[in-house]
Motif scaffolding. Structure first.
Motif, mmCIF file in Angstrom:
data_model
loop_
_atom_site.group_PDB
_atom_site.id
_atom_site.type_symbol
_atom_site.label_atom_id
_atom_site.label_comp_id
_atom_site.label_asym_id
_atom_site.label_seq_id
_atom_site.Cartn_x
_atom_site.Cartn_y
_atom_site.Cartn_z
ATOM 1 N N ARG A 157 0.835 -1.201 0.000
ATOM 2 C CA ARG A 157 0.000 0.000 0.000
ATOM 3 C C ARG A 157 0.870 1.252 0.000
ATOM 4 O O ARG A 157 2.029 1.227 0.380
ATOM 5 N N VAL A 158 0.270 2.367 -0.403
ATOM 6 C CA VAL A 158 0.890 3.683 -0.259
ATOM 7 C C VAL A 158 -0.107 4.575 0.458
ATOM 8 O O VAL A 158 -1.258 4.699 0.027
ATOM 9 N N SER A 159 0.310 5.166 1.569
ATOM 10 C CA SER A 159 -0.570 6.077 2.299
ATOM 11 C C SER A 159 0.276 7.001 3.157
ATOM 12 O O SER A 159 1.506 6.887 3.187
ATOM 13 N N ASP A 160 -0.378 7.898 3.858
ATOM 14 C CA ASP A 160 0.332 8.734 4.820
ATOM 15 C C ASP A 160 0.865 7.847 5.935
ATOM 16 O O ASP A 160 0.248 6.838 6.293
ATOM 17 N N ILE A 161 2.009 8.200 6.495
ATOM 18 C CA ILE A 161 2.629 7.408 7.553
ATOM 19 C C ILE A 161 1.666 7.201 8.729
ATOM 20 O O ILE A 161 1.693 6.158 9.392
ATOM 21 N N THR A 172 7.530 1.630 14.382
ATOM 22 C CA THR A 172 8.693 2.248 15.031
ATOM 23 C C THR A 172 8.935 3.651 14.487
ATOM 24 O O THR A 172 9.183 4.595 15.249
ATOM 25 N N VAL A 173 8.863 3.789 13.171
ATOM 26 C CA VAL A 173 9.079 5.096 12.541
ATOM 27 C C VAL A 173 8.020 6.092 13.005
ATOM 28 O O VAL A 173 8.334 7.247 13.322
ATOM 29 N N ARG A 174 6.761 5.676 13.058
ATOM 30 C CA ARG A 174 5.676 6.564 13.518
ATOM 31 C C ARG A 174 5.952 7.072 14.926
ATOM 32 O O ARG A 174 5.813 8.270 15.214
ATOM 33 N N LYS A 175 6.340 6.178 15.804
ATOM 34 C CA LYS A 175 6.593 6.560 17.205
ATOM 35 C C LYS A 175 7.753 7.535 17.324
ATOM 36 O O LYS A 175 7.680 8.527 18.050
ATOM 37 N N ARG A 176 8.816 7.257 16.595
ATOM 38 C CA ARG A 176 10.004 8.116 16.663
ATOM 39 C C ARG A 176 9.725 9.481 16.049
ATOM 40 O O ARG A 176 10.214 10.511 16.543
ATOM 41 N N LEU A 177 8.965 9.510 14.951
ATOM 42 C CA LEU A 177 8.634 10.789 14.315
ATOM 43 C C LEU A 177 7.725 11.622 15.224
ATOM 44 O O LEU A 177 7.849 12.852 15.281
ATOM 45 N N LYS A 178 6.825 10.946 15.915
ATOM 46 C CA LYS A 178 5.901 11.661 16.801
ATOM 47 C C LYS A 178 6.669 12.415 17.883
ATOM 48 O O LYS A 178 6.295 13.526 18.286
ATOM 49 N N LYS A 184 2.168 13.304 10.698
ATOM 50 C CA LYS A 184 1.602 13.043 9.373
ATOM 51 C C LYS A 184 2.355 13.861 8.336
ATOM 52 O O LYS A 184 3.276 14.608 8.666
ATOM 53 N N GLY A 185 1.940 13.705 7.065
ATOM 54 C CA GLY A 185 2.574 14.474 5.999
ATOM 55 C C GLY A 185 3.768 13.798 5.367
ATOM 56 O O GLY A 185 4.557 14.445 4.663
ATOM 57 N N VAL A 186 3.905 12.488 5.607
ATOM 58 C CA VAL A 186 4.985 11.713 4.991
ATOM 59 C C VAL A 186 4.350 10.529 4.262
ATOM 60 O O VAL A 186 3.687 9.701 4.878
ATOM 61 N N LYS A 187 4.539 10.450 2.949
ATOM 62 C CA LYS A 187 4.047 9.306 2.197
ATOM 63 C C LYS A 187 4.882 8.080 2.565
ATOM 64 O O LYS A 187 6.098 8.173 2.748
ATOM 65 N N ALA A 188 4.213 6.922 2.661
ATOM 66 C CA ALA A 188 4.925 5.695 3.008
ATOM 67 C C ALA A 188 4.465 4.544 2.118
ATOM 68 O O ALA A 188 3.284 4.415 1.814
#
Length: 238
Positions: A157-161, A172-178, A184-188
């Motif tokens: 899939r492709v969606s916002d992180i 893991t990436v979501r938690k660290r970015l938070k 939000k605002g990063v396509k993944a």
């Protein structure tokens, strides 16, 4: 229009090809995901590209990476991929950066001149620094999550992180970015297939990589395809 772009012009139209020719895209990581993504972008007609990778081809790369052949083991990926891109489009304005992405360099390399950045790194710390750098400089970025340990092409899939699910790396990436104020605002690019935990192998932690999953021949390429598709469609306004 160059003759080799005849089929592309029929689909993208002359205006679309012009937009691609004038675009500048950076691909960071030329492994199984990034090598295919870079090739798809070059064949689509992206006119300016910066590729970043400090690795050489290893024999274990042969099952999934575009530059990896028995004849290229030990050679820099950036040389093999770069030469291949120039052979696809001799007019490509190509910049090669032969280095592993350190946290500091992530903030130096990403600049406002790029229309899009493709994160094709499989180590968490450099990946996070690249995303944070792009977000702070307001440069569009698409980040590839975990392609390892998976089989099913239909579950990519492709969606916002913020909307990613199942993928442990994405979590893991979501938690660290938070923690950095980015939610939000990063396509993944990610898969909703749970990875096969029995294929996990631990490493010595070199280059910020503590472990990896077993990988097949098609999933990394498919992630690169989705990333390239997202970028090209954005560039031509589709």
């Amino acid at each position: 229009m160059a003759v080799w772009q005849e089929r592309a012009e029929l689909l993208f139209k002359k205006e679309g090809l012009e937009k691609l020719k004038n675009a500048h895209v950076m691909v960071v990581g030329l492994g199984g995901v990034g090598s295919f993504a870079a090739e798809f972008l070059a064949r689509a007609g992206v006119g300016n590209m910066t590729i970043v990778d400090g690795d050489v081809v290893d024999i274990t790369n042969v099952n999934r990476q575009l530059p990896a052949l028995h004849s290229t083991v030990g050679q820099p990926k950036i040389t093999i991929v770069g030469d291949r891109l120039m052979d696809i489009n001799p007019e490509l304005n190509l910049t090669r950066v032969q280095e592993f992405l350190s946290p500091e360099r992530a903030y130096e390399l990403v600049t406002e001149e790029f229309d899009y950045v493709l994160d094709c790194i499989d180590s968490i710390t450099p990946k996070l620094n690249l995303i944070i750098s792009a977000k702070r400089k307001k440069v569009k970025i698409i980040s590839n999550m975990g392609a390892g340990g998976k089989y099913e092409a239909s579950k990519v899939r492709v969606s916002d992180i913020s909307k990613t699910d199942v993928c442990p790396l994405a979590k893991t990436v979501r938690k660290r970015l938070k923690k950095e104020g980015i939610s939000k605002g990063v396509k993944a690019v990610y898969s909703v297939e749970a990875p096969d935990q029995s294929s996990l192998k631990m490493t010595d932690g070199t280059n910020f990589k503590k472990s990896f999953f077993g990988t097949n021949s098609w999933m990394p390429a498919l992630f690169g395809l989705h990333a390239a598709e997202t970028v090209v469609k954005h560039l031509i306004g589709k």
